[in-house]
Scaffold this motif. Structure first.
Motif, short mmCIF file in Angstrom:
data_model
loop_
_atom_site.label_atom_id
_atom_site.label_comp_id
_atom_site.label_asym_id
_atom_site.label_seq_id
_atom_site.Cartn_x
_atom_site.Cartn_y
_atom_site.Cartn_z
N ASP A 48 28.03 39.88 105.53
CA ASP A 48 26.83 40.00 105.96
C ASP A 48 26.72 40.81 104.16
N VAL A 49 27.04 40.29 102.94
CA VAL A 49 27.49 41.04 102.16
C VAL A 49 26.09 41.45 101.03
N ASN A 50 24.84 40.96 101.74
CA ASN A 50 23.77 40.64 100.63
C ASN A 50 23.30 42.34 101.37
N THR A 51 23.20 42.63 102.96
CA THR A 51 22.89 43.27 103.08
C THR A 51 23.79 44.74 102.78
N VAL A 52 24.71 44.50 102.45
CA VAL A 52 25.82 45.98 102.61
C VAL A 52 25.49 45.71 100.58
N GLN A 53 25.86 44.52 99.73
CA GLN A 53 24.01 45.50 98.41
C GLN A 53 23.43 45.93 98.81
N LYS A 54 22.16 45.84 99.27
CA LYS A 54 21.12 46.15 100.04
C LYS A 54 21.10 48.18 99.68
N ILE A 55 22.65 48.70 101.02
CA ILE A 55 22.82 49.75 101.37
C ILE A 55 23.32 50.17 99.98
N VAL A 56 24.07 49.57 99.82
CA VAL A 56 24.51 50.46 98.05
C VAL A 56 23.46 50.80 97.42
N GLU A 57 22.51 49.94 97.25
CA GLU A 57 21.53 49.86 96.49
C GLU A 57 20.32 51.65 96.28
N VAL A 58 20.39 51.60 97.89
CA VAL A 58 19.49 52.72 98.52
C VAL A 58 20.40 53.58 98.00
N PHE A 59 21.85 54.17 98.37
CA PHE A 59 22.86 54.86 98.39
C PHE A 59 23.01 55.75 96.69
N LEU A 60 23.04 54.07 95.92
CA LEU A 60 22.86 54.47 94.32
C LEU A 60 20.82 55.43 93.94
N ILE B 35 18.62 49.91 106.54
CA ILE B 35 19.60 50.10 105.66
C ILE B 35 19.30 50.83 104.98
N ARG B 36 18.15 51.00 104.71
CA ARG B 36 17.81 52.37 104.10
C ARG B 36 17.97 53.71 104.81
N ARG B 37 18.24 54.03 105.99
CA ARG B 37 18.76 55.35 106.36
C ARG B 37 20.84 55.35 106.30
N ILE B 38 21.59 54.20 106.23
CA ILE B 38 22.84 53.74 106.43
C ILE B 38 22.65 54.91 104.48
N GLY B 39 21.80 53.48 104.31
CA GLY B 39 22.23 54.00 102.28
C GLY B 39 22.25 55.68 102.48
N GLN B 40 21.42 56.12 103.07
CA GLN B 40 20.65 57.81 102.34
C GLN B 40 22.50 58.40 103.01
N GLN B 41 23.35 58.20 103.86
CA GLN B 41 24.42 58.78 103.81
C GLN B 41 25.60 57.42 104.38
N LEU B 42 25.66 58.04 103.30
CA LEU B 42 26.46 55.87 103.71
C LEU B 42 27.76 56.81 102.99
N GLU B 43 28.14 57.89 102.99
CA GLU B 43 30.15 58.33 102.84
C GLU B 43 30.09 59.07 103.28
N GLU B 44 29.36 58.61 104.70
CA GLU B 44 29.60 59.60 106.31
C GLU B 44 30.52 57.92 106.77
#
Length: 617
Positions: free
Chosen positions: A337-349, A310-319
């Motif tokens: 699984d929307v909860n996991t996607v929310q965590k990914i977006v949180e990492v990005f922001l 989740i952390r790694r995907i969030g760091q390069q979410l734009e790709e």
């Protein structure tokens, strides 16, 4: 493949059935060695002169001895026995480890006789096997079944070091064979007219990737770790190696549908691959990370592995792509699984947020030099568009709770985008699939849409969309009128104060003090909306014919504009909307039915006296 021949006498071992081996000789055999379920009828002297362990066994057990646990079994013992007789044996990458371990077990060292088997095998390994790319890999593979003795003899560590050194070599120095599946070059097909028989092509940087895919996961982990420690191979090449291994080792991984056969085995593989990922951002694609995360969810892997992905995907979410984010929900009625996607977006922001905190801690000058955050506007825009597309997909799930959809939409609402068409499409799809959504949630989510940023096509759809709150329809109609008047060259009508208040707070927030939907339903009648649409059509018609109609066209255009402006300013339409009792603003009434003077919303809407009070005469 490298090989070594030992001995010069012809092979005189014979077989009697499946479980009996004997030596053809003029002398009668005087010792029986039982290895597993195979009996060897041999002679003591050649064996005991080279094996310390056999000497001890003969002393203890006389003429029949048992060796149930010799490494390599009966095949490895036969190699050692033939060596004792001086018969010709051939060692290669497939049998050398078993022979070496069996010789160690039997004590065939230099102390027994010069040039004994352990010495000769060690010379063969160091001079040939460890210098060969593919032989080193084969030896490492065969060592797996013989553990832990190959580890103790340092055969495994020597193989790993040899492989890592070669993988880290300059590609210009790679002159050995390797496996590389690719389209054949013209000269390899014989179609190159300029080919003179000499193949002159460059070696790819990832030439070693496919051969290592043959290793078991624990050995593969050690090899890749050794390559990483040397720090020569680029991170993206290591990432490519991990991707190739996952595709080969995990069935169904390439299609995103993992087949759960040996669950612990695959869980270990996913965790190991994630552990081996280079720390550098972008060393592997977001698509590959997403497949790992999907596999992690299917396999119910540990939380630590999942959080790292989740952390790694969030760091390069734009790709990432929308498909990368479509993670199947592990349980429950919801599809995704929307909860996991929310965590990914949180990492990005949080990347921007954390950078701002660091800048404040390090000093104002550094903060000015670094700017507000590490994320560029273009990067944020890509993520906003990505989430808009993701919202469209998850909106189709009728079992998706409204709060999850709304919370995710609000997370990226602060990112400016030139067009809100994608967001509008997602919200409209959600309203279509969730007709039972509450009016407060409907209003909350529709406020995220900036009507000024809708295209003409989206506006046309919106004004006919019965799923939207009437408040939003009025906004769309007004901005369409403004847009049409601007494109026709006419002066843009001044926005009434109520409309200014409406547009200034219509998106990006969810204030609780807004005019209830019930008042809009009562105030903005169907006839009034129809009149607004008619005036908009008249305005467009006049603008379209103004170029060829002379003064008549211009007069009709001005008349349409004047009428629209008057209609929008009409107290009959807007006074009630922003009155002090139920207006839009900080002091407006609550969203509850109490603001309507009735405890029952439907009853309040259907009360004749109320309709008379808000009607347009």
């Amino acid at each position: 493949m490298k090989f070594m021949k030992l001995g010069s006498k012809p092979d005189s071992f014979q077989t009697d059935g499946t479980n009996v081996r004997y030596v053809v000789s003029e002398l009668a055999t005087d010792i029986t060695v039982i290895v597993g379920d195979v009996k060897f009828y041999l002679h003591k002297f050649p064996l005991l002169s080279k094996s310390a362990h056999l000497q001890k066994l003969v002393t203890d057990h006389n003429d029949e001895i048992y060796i149930p646990d010799i490494p390599g079994g009966s095949v490895a013992f036969e190699i050692c026995a033939k060596f004792c007789y001086g018969m010709t044996v051939t060692l290669n990458a497939y049998n050398v480890v078993a022979a070496r371990c069996a010789a160690e077990y039997l004590g065939m060292h230099e102390t027994m006789e010069k040039g004994n088997l352990t010495y000769k095998i060690d010379v063969f390994l160091s001079s040939s096997i460890f210098r060969s790319w593919k032989d080193s890999i084969i030896v490492l593979q065969t060592s797996k079944a013989l553990m832990p003795l190959p580890e103790e003899l340092k055969l495994v560590s020597n193989c790993i070091e040899s492989i890592a050194v070669k993988a880290s070599s300059d590609v210009a120095k790679v002159d050995w064979s390797y496996t590389y599946n690719r389209k054949k070059l013209p000269e390899e097909n014989g179609n190159d007219p300029n080919w003179n028989g000499i193949r002159n092509r460059s070696v790819p940087k990832d030439w070693w990737v496919e051969d290592l895919c043959e290793l078991e996961i624990d050995l593969y982990k050690r090899v890749i770790a050794s390559i990483k420690i040397k720090g020569i191979v680029p991170n993206n090449v290591i990432g490519e190696a991990l991707k190739a291994y996952a595709y080969r080792y995990l069935p169904g991984f390439s299609k995103g549908v993992l087949q759960c056969g040996d669950l612990p085995k695959y869980q270990s593989a996913v965790a190991t691959i994630v552990w081996l990922l280079p720390a550098e951002k972008g060393s592997v694609s977001s698509s590959f990370l997403s497949k790992l995360l999907k596999a992690c969810i299917v396999l119910a892997s540990g939380d630590e592995t999942k959080e790292e992905l989740i952390r790694r995907i969030g760091q390069q979410l734009e790709e990432a792509s929308v498909n990368d984010l479509l993670l199947r929900a592990p349980e429950g009625e919801a599809m995704y699984d929307v909860n996991t996607v929310q965590k990914i977006v949180e990492v990005f922001l949080l990347q921007d947020h954390n950078t701002e905190i660091e800048s404040l801690e390090e000093g104002s000058e550094l903060q000015e030099a670094r700017g507000p955050g590490i994320l560029s506007d273009a990067t944020k825009l890509m993520v906003a568009k990505l989430i808009d597309g993701y919202l469209v997909e998850i909106a189709k799930d009728s079992n998706l709770p409204s709060v999850k959809f709304i919370n995710l939409a609000e997370m990226v609402s602060g990112i400016a985008r030139p067009s809100h068409d994608g967001l509008y499409r997602g919200i409209d799809m959600f309203l279509k699939e969730h007709p039972g959504i509450s009016k407060s949630d409907r209003k909350r989510i529709c406020k995220l849409i900036d009507c000024k940023k809708l295209s003409a096509e989206a506006c046309i759809h919106a004004v006919q969309n019965e799923r939207l709150p009437l408040r939003m329809v009025v906004q769309v109609l007004f901005f369409e009128q403004v847009r049409a008047s601007t494109s026709s060259g006419s002066s843009t009508p001044e926005l009434p104060k109520g409309v200014k208040d409406l547009t200034s707070g219509s998106h990006g927030s969810s204030r609780s003090g807004t005019t209830p939907e019930e008042e809009w339903d009562a105030v903005t009648m169907a006839e009034e909306l129809k009149a607004l649409k008619g005036e908009l059509a008249s305005l467009r018609l006049a603008a379209g014919g103004g170029g060829g109609g002379g003064g008549g066209g211009g007069g009709s255009e001005k008349a349409a504009l004047s009428k629209m402006k008057g209609l929008l300013k009409s107290k009959k339409l807007f006074t009630k909307l922003w009155s002090s009792k139920g207006g839009y603003g900080e002091n407006s009434g609550s969203d509850s039915s109490e603001s309507l003077g009735s405890g029952n919303q439907e009853e309040a809407k259907s009360t004749p006296s109320r309709n008379r009070r808000h009607s347009v005469s």
